[in-house]
Design a protein around this motif. Structure first.
Motif, PDB file in Angstrom:
ATOM      1  N   ARG A  56       6.397  -4.232   5.371  1.00  0.00           N
ATOM      2  CA  ARG A  56       6.132  -5.152   6.478  1.00  0.00           C
ATOM      3  C   ARG A  56       5.430  -4.497   7.663  1.00  0.00           C
ATOM      4  O   ARG A  56       5.819  -3.482   8.168  1.00  0.00           O
ATOM      5  CB  ARG A  56       7.400  -5.880   6.940  1.00  0.00           C
ATOM      6  N   SER A  57       4.401  -5.103   8.073  1.00  0.00           N
ATOM      7  CA  SER A  57       3.702  -4.681   9.288  1.00  0.00           C
ATOM      8  C   SER A  57       3.342  -3.204   9.282  1.00  0.00           C
ATOM      9  O   SER A  57       3.366  -2.562  10.314  1.00  0.00           O
ATOM     10  CB  SER A  57       4.556  -4.981  10.528  1.00  0.00           C
ATOM     11  N   TYR A  58       3.076  -2.676   8.111  1.00  0.00           N
ATOM     12  CA  TYR A  58       2.576  -1.306   8.004  1.00  0.00           C
ATOM     13  C   TYR A  58       3.591  -0.251   8.412  1.00  0.00           C
ATOM     14  O   TYR A  58       3.232   0.879   8.699  1.00  0.00           O
ATOM     15  CB  TYR A  58       1.263  -1.138   8.780  1.00  0.00           C
ATOM     16  N   GLN A  59       4.853  -0.600   8.465  1.00  0.00           N
ATOM     17  CA  GLN A  59       5.899   0.400   8.652  1.00  0.00           C
ATOM     18  C   GLN A  59       5.991   1.226   7.384  1.00  0.00           C
ATOM     19  O   GLN A  59       6.173   0.690   6.296  1.00  0.00           O
ATOM     20  CB  GLN A  59       7.233  -0.297   8.903  1.00  0.00           C
ATOM     21  N   LEU A  60       5.859   2.531   7.503  1.00  0.00           N
ATOM     22  CA  LEU A  60       5.908   3.402   6.338  1.00  0.00           C
ATOM     23  C   LEU A  60       7.331   3.899   6.110  1.00  0.00           C
ATOM     24  O   LEU A  60       8.030   4.236   7.062  1.00  0.00           O
ATOM     25  CB  LEU A  60       4.982   4.604   6.531  1.00  0.00           C
ATOM     26  N   LEU A  96       1.324  15.546  10.126  1.00  0.00           N
ATOM     27  CA  LEU A  96       0.972  15.068   8.801  1.00  0.00           C
ATOM     28  C   LEU A  96      -0.526  14.825   8.680  1.00  0.00           C
ATOM     29  O   LEU A  96      -1.141  14.219   9.558  1.00  0.00           O
ATOM     30  CB  LEU A  96       1.706  13.763   8.495  1.00  0.00           C
ATOM     31  N   TYR A 149       0.739  12.064   2.152  1.00  0.00           N
ATOM     32  CA  TYR A 149       0.451  12.947   3.270  1.00  0.00           C
ATOM     33  C   TYR A 149       0.802  14.375   2.872  1.00  0.00           C
ATOM     34  O   TYR A 149       1.696  14.631   2.068  1.00  0.00           O
ATOM     35  CB  TYR A 149       1.299  12.583   4.500  1.00  0.00           C
ATOM     36  N   PHE A 167       4.335  14.270   1.080  1.00  0.00           N
ATOM     37  CA  PHE A 167       5.146  13.071   1.239  1.00  0.00           C
ATOM     38  C   PHE A 167       4.405  11.862   0.695  1.00  0.00           C
ATOM     39  O   PHE A 167       3.208  11.706   0.923  1.00  0.00           O
ATOM     40  CB  PHE A 167       5.426  12.789   2.724  1.00  0.00           C
ATOM     41  N   PHE A 210       9.229   6.873   4.203  1.00  0.00           N
ATOM     42  CA  PHE A 210       8.877   8.163   3.629  1.00  0.00           C
ATOM     43  C   PHE A 210       9.908   8.641   2.618  1.00  0.00           C
ATOM     44  O   PHE A 210      11.125   8.442   2.804  1.00  0.00           O
ATOM     45  CB  PHE A 210       8.759   9.220   4.727  1.00  0.00           C
ATOM     46  N   GLY A 211       9.405   9.292   1.556  1.00  0.00           N
ATOM     47  CA  GLY A 211      10.283  10.056   0.696  1.00  0.00           C
ATOM     48  C   GLY A 211      10.709  11.326   1.412  1.00  0.00           C
ATOM     49  O   GLY A 211      10.244  11.626   2.513  1.00  0.00           O
ATOM     50  N   LYS A 212      11.600  12.093   0.775  1.00  0.00           N
ATOM     51  CA  LYS A 212      12.099  13.328   1.393  1.00  0.00           C
ATOM     52  C   LYS A 212      11.081  14.452   1.327  1.00  0.00           C
ATOM     53  O   LYS A 212      11.265  15.484   1.969  1.00  0.00           O
ATOM     54  CB  LYS A 212      13.402  13.765   0.719  1.00  0.00           C
ATOM     55  N   ARG A 218       0.850  -1.185   0.000  1.00  0.00           N
ATOM     56  CA  ARG A 218       0.000   0.000   0.000  1.00  0.00           C
ATOM     57  C   ARG A 218       0.886   1.234   0.000  1.00  0.00           C
ATOM     58  O   ARG A 218       2.060   1.157   0.340  1.00  0.00           O
ATOM     59  CB  ARG A 218      -0.930   0.023   1.209  1.00  0.00           C
ATOM     60  N   TYR A 225       0.803   5.568   0.894  1.00  0.00           N
ATOM     61  CA  TYR A 225       0.100   6.706   1.472  1.00  0.00           C
ATOM     62  C   TYR A 225       0.664   8.008   0.898  1.00  0.00           C
ATOM     63  O   TYR A 225       1.867   8.097   0.608  1.00  0.00           O
ATOM     64  CB  TYR A 225       0.307   6.749   2.991  1.00  0.00           C
ATOM     65  N   GLN A 262       1.951  18.064   4.744  1.00  0.00           N
ATOM     66  CA  GLN A 262       2.442  18.652   5.982  1.00  0.00           C
ATOM     67  C   GLN A 262       2.620  20.152   5.795  1.00  0.00           C
ATOM     68  O   GLN A 262       3.359  20.599   4.917  1.00  0.00           O
ATOM     69  CB  GLN A 262       3.773  18.016   6.414  1.00  0.00           C
TER      70      GLN A 262
END
Lengths: 110, 113
Positions: free
Chosen positions: A94-98, A43, A35, A88, A100-102, A31, A33, A37
């Motif tokens: 894994r396990s919904y750890q996101l 966020l 965001y 962002f 992030f791009g810069k 998945r 996302y 900011q």
């Protein structure tokens, strides 16, 4: 390790114009996302894209996901000043750890 | 609660001191995450809690960092012997099953002087 590249990192655009922000990522993700900011703020969730070919739209923003190309785009239509913020993308690993791009810092000027 | 609540919102501490940051997730959210955001950067994953399972600590940058969570409620992130490079905004997020409603708190801005 999942790596995320956003481009451009800085974007100055005139009101009324269209533009696209690109998000490439390096490994399979289930998945993605997007965001927003604002300076000094937390966020705000814009979109969650869950499958290949997913497209979501809210107002002047439209996000899409191509899992085969490992690419997501955020398209801005007829930009207005209120859209000025940092955007962002964050695919999950894994396990919904996101991861992030810069971020893309967008400035919409009159 | 209605949103993810973090405290304090700002913390200034002297180098070498310990600090504790608190996160109160959305009621009913089973998953809780801590991230760090350095000035002008994206977010770095620190730690993930899911229910009563062992936490995923793979993002903690050093053994000076630790976090606890009691059941599916409040979490604390502790930084021992703070260093100047620990200065950042520490963001907490929570979500329901399947990552539903992944929501961030307002963050704690930590400044180490």
């Amino acid at each position: 390790e999942l790596k995320v590249e956003q481009n451009p990192l800085f974007l100055s655009m005139q009101e009324g114009k269209n533009y696209t922000i690109y998000c490439n990522y390096s490994t399979t993700s289930d998945r993605l996302y997007w965001y927003r900011q604002d300076p000094g703020k937390s966020l705000e969730s814009l979109f969650v894209l869950l499958s290949n070919g997913a497209v979501k739209q809210e107002g002047r923003l439209m996000a899409s996901l191509d899992t085969k190309a490992r690419l997501s785009t955020l398209h801005i239509t007829a930009a207005v000043h209120d859209l000025s913020a940092t955007y962002f993308c964050a695919p999950s690993l894994r396990s919904y750890q996101l991861t992030f791009g810069k971020g893309t810092k967008l400035s919409v000027i009159p | 609660g209605a949103g993810v609540s973090q405290s304090p919102s700002n913390k200034v501490t002297e180098k070498g001191k310990d600090v504790e940051l608190r996160c109160d997730p959305i009621s009913g959210h089973t998953a809780l995450y801590w991230y760090r955001q350095r000035l002008g950067q994206g977010l770095e994953f620190l730690i993930y809690f899911q229910g009563n399972s062992a936490p995923d600590k793979s993002g903690l940058p050093s053994d000076r960092f630790s976090a606890e969570r009691t059941g599916e409620s409040v979490s604390t992130l502790t930084i021992q012997r703070t260093q100047q490079e620990d200065s950042a905004v520490y963001l907490c997020a929570s979500s329901g099953r399947g990552g539903y409603g992944y929501t961030f708190g307002s963050g704690t801005r930590l400044t180490v002087v």
